[in-house]
Design a protein around this motif. Sequence first.
Motif, mmCIF file in Angstrom:
data_model
loop_
_atom_site.group_PDB
_atom_site.id
_atom_site.type_symbol
_atom_site.label_atom_id
_atom_site.label_comp_id
_atom_site.label_asym_id
_atom_site.label_seq_id
_atom_site.Cartn_x
_atom_site.Cartn_y
_atom_site.Cartn_z
ATOM 1 N N LYS A 70 4.244 9.498 5.829
ATOM 2 C CA LYS A 70 3.081 8.822 6.107
ATOM 3 C C LYS A 70 2.103 8.465 4.956
ATOM 4 O O LYS A 70 1.854 7.282 4.931
ATOM 5 C CB LYS A 70 1.959 9.725 6.985
ATOM 6 N N ASP A 71 1.920 9.488 4.213
ATOM 7 C CA ASP A 71 1.223 9.038 2.826
ATOM 8 C C ASP A 71 1.981 8.867 1.468
ATOM 9 O O ASP A 71 1.403 8.621 0.193
ATOM 10 C CB ASP A 71 0.223 10.114 2.375
ATOM 11 N N LYS A 153 2.158 6.666 -1.732
ATOM 12 C CA LYS A 153 1.757 5.141 -1.560
ATOM 13 C C LYS A 153 0.342 4.903 -1.860
ATOM 14 O O LYS A 153 -0.455 5.809 -1.959
ATOM 15 C CB LYS A 153 1.849 4.646 -0.033
ATOM 16 N N ARG A 158 -1.302 1.646 2.066
ATOM 17 C CA ARG A 158 -1.550 2.775 3.143
ATOM 18 C C ARG A 158 -2.378 1.841 4.181
ATOM 19 O O ARG A 158 -2.406 1.873 5.534
ATOM 20 C CB ARG A 158 -2.154 3.869 3.030
ATOM 21 N N GLN A 159 -3.337 1.191 3.770
ATOM 22 C CA GLN A 159 -4.404 0.178 4.610
ATOM 23 C C GLN A 159 -3.409 -0.848 5.199
ATOM 24 O O GLN A 159 -4.036 -1.526 6.225
ATOM 25 C CB GLN A 159 -5.633 -0.154 3.856
ATOM 26 N N GLU A 161 -0.605 -1.207 6.064
ATOM 27 C CA GLU A 161 0.088 -0.900 7.394
ATOM 28 C C GLU A 161 -0.403 -0.781 8.688
ATOM 29 O O GLU A 161 -1.773 -0.274 8.424
ATOM 30 C CB GLU A 161 0.903 0.524 7.049
#
Length: 169
Positions: A70-71, A153, A158-159, A161
């Motif tokens: 995720k991160d 990331k 992250r934003q 996505e």
Amino acid sequence: MVEKNTTSSKTVSRSTSVPVRTNNIWEPLSRIRDEFDRMFDETPGNSFGSRLMQKMYETADPVVELRDKKDEYQLVAEVPGMSSEDIEIKLSDGMLRISGEKSESHEEEGESFMFSERHYGSFERAIKLPNGIDHEKISADTKDGLLTVHIPKSAEARQKERKIPIQTS
């Protein structure tokens, strides 16, 4: 159809339906294996050829996988028998380079090996990293023969996505 058998000391003409006796009972199986090896080795883009696989296992290069968490991204490399002092990690122009050397342990006096499948030597792997990573926060650790490189990331990545909805008709 007539074939020539040149494996024995005499050249024998034969029909494909008549078996030829040779001194080596394994010779027919050996020919089949050689044909499979040739077929796989000559297939363009094929990475499963027996000679290619044999070459792959003759090196000390670690196998790697890149995971998308995720991160962060995680690059995991198998480095059994190596300590963190044996490994070097560098980042340059979006390429992560992992290099090191697996040294052969010294034999105790009076020991002898029946056989050994262990591989030693130096290696270098270069992996192109994905876009949108935070270069300053990359870290690595080793545990149980695995080297894990944590590649966070960037906040922007992250934003960016988002999940794309799928419509049914």
